[in-house]
Design a protein around this motif. Structure first.
Motif, PDB file in Angstrom:
ATOM      1  N   ASN A   1       0.815  -1.213   0.000  1.00 50.87           N
ATOM      2  CA  ASN A   1       0.000   0.000   0.000  1.00 50.87           C
ATOM      3  C   ASN A   1       0.851   1.266   0.000  1.00 50.87           C
ATOM      4  OD1 ASN A   1      -2.987  -0.754   0.081  1.00 50.87           O
ATOM      5  ND2 ASN A   1      -2.070  -2.180   1.530  1.00 50.87           N
ATOM      6  N   GLY A   2       2.005   1.248   0.646  1.00 57.32           N
ATOM      7  CA  GLY A   2       2.906   2.396   0.609  1.00 57.32           C
ATOM      8  C   GLY A   2       3.374   2.695  -0.802  1.00 57.32           C
TER       9      GLY A   2
ATOM     10  N   GLN B   1       2.643   6.006  -3.104  1.00 59.87           N
ATOM     11  CA  GLN B   1       3.723   6.709  -3.804  1.00 59.87           C
ATOM     12  C   GLN B   1       3.383   6.875  -5.284  1.00 59.87           C
ATOM     13  OE1 GLN B   1       7.282   4.399  -4.450  1.00 59.87           O
ATOM     14  NE2 GLN B   1       8.576   6.222  -4.548  1.00 59.87           N
ATOM     15  N   LEU B   2       2.931   5.811  -5.921  1.00 59.22           N
ATOM     16  CA  LEU B   2       2.593   5.859  -7.344  1.00 59.22           C
ATOM     17  C   LEU B   2       1.453   6.832  -7.613  1.00 59.22           C
ATOM     18  CD1 LEU B   2       2.944   4.777 -10.231  1.00 59.22           C
ATOM     19  CD2 LEU B   2       1.336   2.950  -9.632  1.00 59.22           C
ATOM     20  N   LYS B   3       0.399   6.767  -6.811  1.00 58.28           N
ATOM     21  CA  LYS B   3      -0.737   7.672  -7.006  1.00 58.28           C
ATOM     22  C   LYS B   3      -0.323   9.120  -6.771  1.00 58.28           C
ATOM     23  CE  LYS B   3      -4.515   4.497  -6.240  1.00 58.28           C
ATOM     24  NZ  LYS B   3      -5.773   4.236  -5.563  1.00 58.28           N
ATOM     25  N   ALA B   4       0.495   9.363  -5.754  1.00 59.90           N
ATOM     26  CA  ALA B   4       0.954  10.729  -5.490  1.00 59.90           C
ATOM     27  C   ALA B   4       1.785  11.239  -6.663  1.00 59.90           C
ATOM     28  CB  ALA B   4       1.750  10.780  -4.188  1.00 59.90           C
ATOM     29  N   ARG B   5       2.631  10.401  -7.217  1.00 63.51           N
ATOM     30  CA  ARG B   5       3.418  10.800  -8.392  1.00 63.51           C
ATOM     31  C   ARG B   5       2.517  11.125  -9.572  1.00 63.51           C
ATOM     32  NH1 ARG B   5       8.698   6.743  -8.483  1.00 63.51           N
ATOM     33  NH2 ARG B   5       9.877   7.918  -6.911  1.00 63.51           N
ATOM     34  N   GLN B   6       1.467  10.327  -9.749  1.00 66.37           N
ATOM     35  CA  GLN B   6       0.535  10.568 -10.855  1.00 66.37           C
ATOM     36  C   GLN B   6      -0.240  11.866 -10.650  1.00 66.37           C
ATOM     37  OE1 GLN B   6      -1.669   6.890 -10.657  1.00 66.37           O
ATOM     38  NE2 GLN B   6      -0.294   5.836 -12.072  1.00 66.37           N
ATOM     39  N   ARG B   7      -0.569  12.196  -9.411  1.00 67.35           N
ATOM     40  CA  ARG B   7      -1.352  13.397  -9.113  1.00 67.35           C
ATOM     41  C   ARG B   7      -0.492  14.663  -9.035  1.00 67.35           C
ATOM     42  NH1 ARG B   7      -4.713  10.158  -4.876  1.00 67.35           N
ATOM     43  NH2 ARG B   7      -6.753  10.166  -5.869  1.00 67.35           N
ATOM     44  N   ALA B   8       0.787  14.523  -8.815  1.00 69.70           N
ATOM     45  CA  ALA B   8       1.653  15.690  -8.641  1.00 69.70           C
ATOM     46  C   ALA B   8       1.623  16.571  -9.885  1.00 69.70           C
ATOM     47  CB  ALA B   8       3.085  15.248  -8.346  1.00 69.70           C
ATOM     48  N   PRO B   9       1.557  17.894  -9.684  1.00 70.47           N
ATOM     49  CA  PRO B   9       1.588  18.801 -10.841  1.00 70.47           C
ATOM     50  C   PRO B   9       2.824  18.533 -11.699  1.00 70.47           C
ATOM     51  CG  PRO B   9       1.128  20.005  -8.815  1.00 70.47           C
ATOM     52  CD  PRO B   9       1.487  18.607  -8.416  1.00 70.47           C
TER      53      PRO B   9
ATOM     54  N   GLY C   1      -5.013   5.298   0.227  1.00 73.84           N
ATOM     55  CA  GLY C   1      -4.164   4.170   0.612  1.00 73.84           C
ATOM     56  C   GLY C   1      -4.445   3.680   2.011  1.00 73.84           C
ATOM     57  N   LYS C   2      -4.758   4.599   2.909  1.00 70.65           N
ATOM     58  CA  LYS C   2      -5.072   4.228   4.292  1.00 70.65           C
ATOM     59  C   LYS C   2      -6.330   3.361   4.332  1.00 70.65           C
ATOM     60  CE  LYS C   2      -6.854   7.383   6.979  1.00 70.65           C
ATOM     61  NZ  LYS C   2      -7.075   8.547   7.839  1.00 70.65           N
ATOM     62  N   VAL C   3      -7.331   3.744   3.566  1.00 70.28           N
ATOM     63  CA  VAL C   3      -8.574   2.965   3.507  1.00 70.28           C
ATOM     64  C   VAL C   3      -8.292   1.568   2.954  1.00 70.28           C
ATOM     65  CG1 VAL C   3     -10.828   2.795   2.360  1.00 70.28           C
ATOM     66  CG2 VAL C   3     -10.088   4.973   3.356  1.00 70.28           C
ATOM     67  N   GLN C   4      -7.512   1.489   1.882  1.00 69.65           N
ATOM     68  CA  GLN C   4      -7.201   0.183   1.280  1.00 69.65           C
ATOM     69  C   GLN C   4      -6.384  -0.675   2.235  1.00 69.65           C
ATOM     70  OE1 GLN C   4      -8.450  -1.057  -1.701  1.00 69.65           O
ATOM     71  NE2 GLN C   4      -7.682  -2.919  -0.739  1.00 69.65           N
ATOM     72  N   PHE C   5      -5.421  -0.077   2.922  1.00 68.58           N
ATOM     73  CA  PHE C   5      -4.618  -0.835   3.893  1.00 68.58           C
ATOM     74  C   PHE C   5      -5.511  -1.443   4.967  1.00 68.58           C
ATOM     75  CE2 PHE C   5      -2.520  -0.935   8.040  1.00 68.58           C
ATOM     76  CZ  PHE C   5      -1.525  -1.869   7.789  1.00 68.58           C
ATOM     77  N   MET C   6      -6.452  -0.658   5.484  1.00 70.31           N
ATOM     78  CA  MET C   6      -7.336  -1.160   6.535  1.00 70.31           C
ATOM     79  C   MET C   6      -8.224  -2.286   6.003  1.00 70.31           C
ATOM     80  SD  MET C   6      -6.280   0.329   9.149  1.00 70.31           S
ATOM     81  CE  MET C   6      -7.492  -0.173  10.352  1.00 70.31           C
ATOM     82  N   LYS C   7      -8.692  -2.178   4.764  1.00 72.00           N
ATOM     83  CA  LYS C   7      -9.482  -3.261   4.159  1.00 72.00           C
ATOM     84  C   LYS C   7      -8.641  -4.523   4.032  1.00 72.00           C
ATOM     85  CE  LYS C   7     -12.651  -0.519   1.338  1.00 72.00           C
ATOM     86  NZ  LYS C   7     -13.002  -0.149  -0.055  1.00 72.00           N
ATOM     87  N   ASP C   8      -7.406  -4.368   3.549  1.00 75.00           N
ATOM     88  CA  ASP C   8      -6.515  -5.511   3.378  1.00 75.00           C
ATOM     89  C   ASP C   8      -6.200  -6.160   4.724  1.00 75.00           C
ATOM     90  OD1 ASP C   8      -6.474  -4.902   0.675  1.00 75.00           O
ATOM     91  OD2 ASP C   8      -4.460  -4.020   0.729  1.00 75.00           O
ATOM     92  N   LEU C   9      -5.949  -5.349   5.734  1.00 77.00           N
ATOM     93  CA  LEU C   9      -5.630  -5.872   7.065  1.00 77.00           C
ATOM     94  C   LEU C   9      -6.830  -6.606   7.651  1.00 77.00           C
ATOM     95  CD1 LEU C   9      -3.566  -6.127   9.322  1.00 77.00           C
ATOM     96  CD2 LEU C   9      -4.347  -3.913  10.192  1.00 77.00           C
ATOM     97  N   LYS C  10      -8.014  -6.020   7.518  1.00 75.97           N
ATOM     98  CA  LYS C  10      -9.227  -6.663   8.026  1.00 75.97           C
ATOM     99  C   LYS C  10      -9.443  -8.007   7.327  1.00 75.97           C
ATOM    100  CE  LYS C  10     -14.212  -6.040   8.715  1.00 75.97           C
ATOM    101  NZ  LYS C  10     -14.411  -7.462   8.708  1.00 75.97           N
ATOM    102  N   LYS C  11      -9.240  -8.046   6.011  1.00 74.04           N
ATOM    103  CA  LYS C  11      -9.404  -9.295   5.268  1.00 74.04           C
ATOM    104  C   LYS C  11      -8.440 -10.355   5.804  1.00 74.04           C
ATOM    105  CE  LYS C  11      -9.158 -11.305   0.674  1.00 74.04           C
ATOM    106  NZ  LYS C  11      -8.624 -11.177  -0.656  1.00 74.04           N
ATOM    107  N   TYR C  12      -7.191  -9.970   6.017  1.00 71.47           N
ATOM    108  CA  TYR C  12      -6.202 -10.908   6.557  1.00 71.47           C
ATOM    109  C   TYR C  12      -6.643 -11.412   7.935  1.00 71.47           C
ATOM    110  CZ  TYR C  12      -2.129 -12.637   8.999  1.00 71.47           C
ATOM    111  OH  TYR C  12      -1.288 -13.418   9.772  1.00 71.47           O
ATOM    112  N   LEU C  13      -7.014 -10.509   8.808  1.00 76.26           N
ATOM    113  CA  LEU C  13      -7.397 -10.907  10.164  1.00 76.26           C
ATOM    114  C   LEU C  13      -8.638 -11.779  10.173  1.00 76.26           C
ATOM    115  CD1 LEU C  13      -6.640  -7.592  12.068  1.00 76.26           C
ATOM    116  CD2 LEU C  13      -5.308  -9.711  12.107  1.00 76.26           C
ATOM    117  N   ASP C  14      -9.559 -11.528   9.239  1.00 79.66           N
ATOM    118  CA  ASP C  14     -10.768 -12.358   9.146  1.00 79.66           C
ATOM    119  C   ASP C  14     -10.429 -13.776   8.679  1.00 79.66           C
ATOM    120  OD1 ASP C  14     -12.374 -10.281   9.983  1.00 79.66           O
ATOM    121  OD2 ASP C  14     -13.114  -9.786   7.971  1.00 79.66           O
TER     122      ASP C  14
END
Length: 131
Positions: A27-28, A32-40, A114-127
């Motif tokens: 997710n990090g 990084q990739l999304k921020a690079r894509q969004r950067a002016p 990314g924070k939202v996706q990380f939490m979804k991924d973590l919840k899926k793992y823990l489940d």
């Protein structure tokens, strides 16, 4: 009995820490990739300056050019600070207000997604973990 339980918990701790590290890296790098894509793009070096590091149980994404916060938050009368980032942004909210640059957020929106996706991924793992 108790010793087996302790071993199982220790084993799960190591597996969980390893999985957290893996999810942080995945997710990090996406942030990084999304921020690079969004950067002016008109300034060129901003996107290229966005790096990610992985100290223990963290993903630290940063833009390493001096003007990054001014692009993220804007300047002068154009300043826009997202809720929850006031302390971070106030360091850069200075000046005489005569130069107005509209904000072009790139890092914070990428982080929030990314924070939202990380939490979804973590919840899926823990489940899925068999405790």
């Amino acid at each position: 009995g108790l010793e087996q339980l302790k071993k199982r918990l220790a084993s799960h701790k190591k597996k969980t820490e390893s999985e957290v590290d893996r999810l942080l890296e995945i997710n990090g790098r996406k942030i990084q990739l999304k921020a690079r894509q969004r950067a002016p793009k008109d300034l060129g070096g901003l996107g290229q300056s966005i790096h990610v590091e992985f100290p223990k149980r963290q993903a630290v994404i940063s833009a390493n050019v001096f003007y990054a916060p001014y692009q993220e938050f804007g300047t002068g009368g154009e300043v826009s600070i997202p809720k929850g980032f006031e302390e971070l942004a106030k360091v850069f909210h200075t000046g005489n207000g005569r130069i107005n640059i509209r904000p072009q957020p790139f890092l914070i929106p990428s982080y929030e997604e990314g924070k939202v996706q990380f939490m979804k991924d973590l919840k899926k793992y823990l489940d899925e973990v068999r405790w």
